[in-house]
Design an enzyme around this catalytic site. Structure first.
Site, PDB file in Angstrom:
ATOM      1  N   SER A 185       0.830  -1.203   0.000  1.00  0.00           N
ATOM      2  CA  SER A 185       0.000   0.000   0.000  1.00  0.00           C
ATOM      3  C   SER A 185       0.869   1.259   0.000  1.00  0.00           C
ATOM      4  CB  SER A 185      -0.958  -0.044   1.194  1.00  0.00           C
ATOM      5  OG  SER A 185      -1.921   0.990   1.128  1.00  0.00           O
ATOM      6  N   ASP A 243      -8.878  -4.599  -6.402  1.00  0.00           N
ATOM      7  CA  ASP A 243      -8.346  -3.712  -5.377  1.00  0.00           C
ATOM      8  C   ASP A 243      -8.527  -2.254  -5.797  1.00  0.00           C
ATOM      9  OD1 ASP A 243      -6.936  -2.399  -3.422  1.00  0.00           O
ATOM     10  OD2 ASP A 243      -5.095  -3.535  -3.676  1.00  0.00           O
TER      11      ASP A 243
END
Length: 609
Positions: free
Chosen positions: A380, A432
């Site tokens: 991330s 995602d």
């Protein structure tokens, strides 16, 4: 049945109105203000209840006392959330749209006059101040120093500019997302399976996909370990606390540097549990966390013969503020031609780690122990920082490799993204959200919400109820009639009345229904791309399955252009979780046979709205 459904839709639309036709709800503002006045006596009763509960309550039935206490607590919770909703959602400037001249044709109204320009400039400055006040209230626990105030100001300008040209409320956005999800599912189901495109990466060096997966699952353990005890306990709810309880408080030898607070040593104990390494393998561990300064650790990975730098992803409010500093920042790199820029917050976080590694001699210390190669990884926010850090260190360490798991989509310019293909591998799971999250993609999503909401002739409550049912239980996507059914083709060059009614002023992010490729459409933000080559992991089989069915995955090489649009899905947040990415990688490398789509093959085209 279809005629009955149309008749029912027309009846409910006439009775309740639609999102862009609020005529049937013209009395609602008065009712809302009346309800707001009732909060005053409600607050008084809550205060009286709190005073009564504070007494010992002798002589009262315990069950009655319990009910009263529960009612008082519930009333205070409702009042608190109402106050927070007003502070963070309510627009104190109201509707800033001046009335248009009555004789101006549709699609020509704008605010180009000097008075209108001055009005919009004042409205924008007020909007920035409002959002800055909200951020300061939300981040009241953070020190209000100069760097934090600069971050608040930067984020406020970005957020206020994004919402300044529309008149959408949260429920409008929710309804638009529900409609877009069903529209995307309809297009995916109607996709021609024979239509394929080549997703092979442009790197001249063809890596074996199976080998890359094995290395990815190994380095993903380190990227997950950087989160410390919160992720370890979350992933091991039954055994995690017990395993950590015996390790957290024990003393450790001073064989490496630990910077920042690690209460009871639980974060470092979690890193040991996840990676399986010993204390002596660590060179430097930093838990220091501020805006633009994120935790990381440096370790000797003897299994892969690498000196590994793992960067933590978003885990605190300070990390979230680093994420939200999403404007571009120049990042010139020697030998790279073309525009070189990157996400500002992530670029500054990577520069902070670069200074620690190079200026403080951490890497020199590691290479003086063993002459391994350098590997950088993260998940991330940590993946974005790892990719930018790899670009900064590439000149000094030509053999370095970077594995970025679920990196942010709004990260690098095209020139830097192409430059990183030789040494960066990005791993993305399913739909995602974060790898598709960038300012241009958000503007595109806002335009789609405006378009689909203005086209739909259903009342908002029906859209939300059917959307919730579809998200929870699936079924067939709704094929509802819209205001475009009876519109002539030549009229599509002009925006719908409903669509224009949601616009406060002419915006560079707005585009009429003519075409997505209209020359009138200008991109208000610089385009961003994912770093390196993109390894995309997808679920095999139907998208809807039972909770107890085993998930099968397949992996394929993709490219950054496949992530230029946001996909709405119930798994868009779940697929970003580090434990989900690690579980998918483990499944791919342990289950035999598994589906591998090498870069030389063709792959199905990703159709999106």
């Amino acid at each position: 049945m279809i005629l009955f459904s149309l008749e029912l839709s027309n009846y409910s639309s006439a009775y309740f109105g639609t999102i862009t036709n609020p005529g049937s709800r013209r009395c609602m503002p008065t009712l809302v203000y009346l309800r707001a006045l009732l909060y005053l006596p409600e607050l008084m009763w809550a205060c009286l209840g709190a005073v009564w509960v504070s007494d010992d309550g002798k002589g009262c039935d315990p069950a009655t006392v319990g009910v009263v206490v529960a009612a008082v607590v519930a009333s205070w919770i409702i009042l608190l959330f109402t106050a927070l909703g007003v502070i963070f959602v309510f627009d104190p400037m109201g509707d800033s749209r001046p009335s248009a001249a009555p004789m101006e044709p549709l699609g020509v109204r704008h605010l180009e006059s000097s008075g209108g320009t001055q009005f919009l400039s004042t409205a924008r400055s007020l909007a920035v101040k409002v959002w800055e006040s909200r951020l300061r209230l939300l981040c009241c626990c953070l020190p209000q120093d100069e760097s934090n105030r600069a971050a608040f100001s930067s984020i406020s300008q970005l957020v206020s500019g994004f919402f300044s040209d529309t008149d959408l409320v949260p429920s409008d956005i929710a309804a638009g997302l529900a409609l877009i999800h069903q529209e995307q599912d309809k297009m995916e189901r109607s996709r021609d399976p024979d239509v394929t495109i080549d997703h092979s990466p442009s790197s001249p060096i063809e890596e074996d996909l199976e080998s890359e997966l094995e290395k990815a699952v190994h380095f993903m353990h380190f990227a997950a370990a950087a989160y410390g005890w919160p992720l370890y306990v979350y992933s091991n709810l039954l055994t995690g606390p017990c395993k950590l309880s015996g390790d957290c408080c024990r003393s450790r030898a001073d064989e490496f540097d630990i910077v920042g607070a690690d209460h009871l040593g639980c974060n470092f104990s979690s890193i040991l549990q996840i990676t399986g390494l010993q204390d002596r393998d660590f060179i430097h561990v930093s838990f220091h966390n501020q805006i633009y300064e994120i935790p990381f650790f440096v370790v000797l990975d003897h299994k892969r013969e690498s000196i590994l730098v793992a960067v933590r992803g978003t885990l605190s409010l300070k990390d979230a503020l680093t994420d939200l500093s999403a404007e571009c920042e120049n990042m010139p790199i020697d030998g790279v031609t073309g525009a070189c820029y990157a996400h500002k917050g992530i670029s500054q976080a990577a520069s902070y780690i670069y200074r620690k590694l190079v200026n403080d001699g951490i890497l020199n210390q590691a290479f003086s122990i063993v002459p391994y190669k350098l590997v950088i990884t993260g998940h991330s926010l940590g993946a974005g920082a790892a990719a930018v850090l790899a670009i900064l260190l590439r000149h000094s360490f030509p053999t370095l490799q970077c594995y970025a798991f679920s990196p942010p989509g709004g990260l690098l310019s095209k020139a830097l993204a192409d430059y990183s293909k030789d040494f960066v591998v990005s791993v993305v799971l399913g739909k995602d959200l974060v790898p598709r999250l960038s300012l241009p993609n958000m503007e595109d999503l806002k335009r789609k919400i405006l378009k689909i909401v203005s086209n739909c002739n259903k009342p908002k409550y029906r859209i939300l109820l059917q959307g919730c049912w579809y998200e929870l239980f699936g079924g067939e996507p709704d094929d509802s009639p819209s205001e475009m059914v009876s519109r002539r083709e030549e009229e599509l060059n002009l925006p719908l009345l409903g669509e224009e009614s949601l616009l406060i002023h002419q915006s560079s992010s707005y585009q009429s229904l003519a075409s997505d490729d209209s020359p009138l459409h200008t991109v208000p933000h610089m385009p961003f791309f994912l770093p390196g080559r993109v390894l995309h992991i997808l679920e095999d089989g139907p998208t809807r399955r039972s909770c107890f069915s085993q998930v099968r995955y397949r992996a394929e090489w993709s490219n950054e252009m496949a992530f230029r649009s946001i996909l709405i899905s119930p798994s868009m947040l779940v697929d970003h979780m580090p434990d989900a990415v690690l579980r998918a990688l483990k499944s791919l490398t342990s289950d035999k046979p598994y589906s591998l789509c090498p870069s030389s093959s063709n792959h199905s085209q990703h159709n999106v709205v």
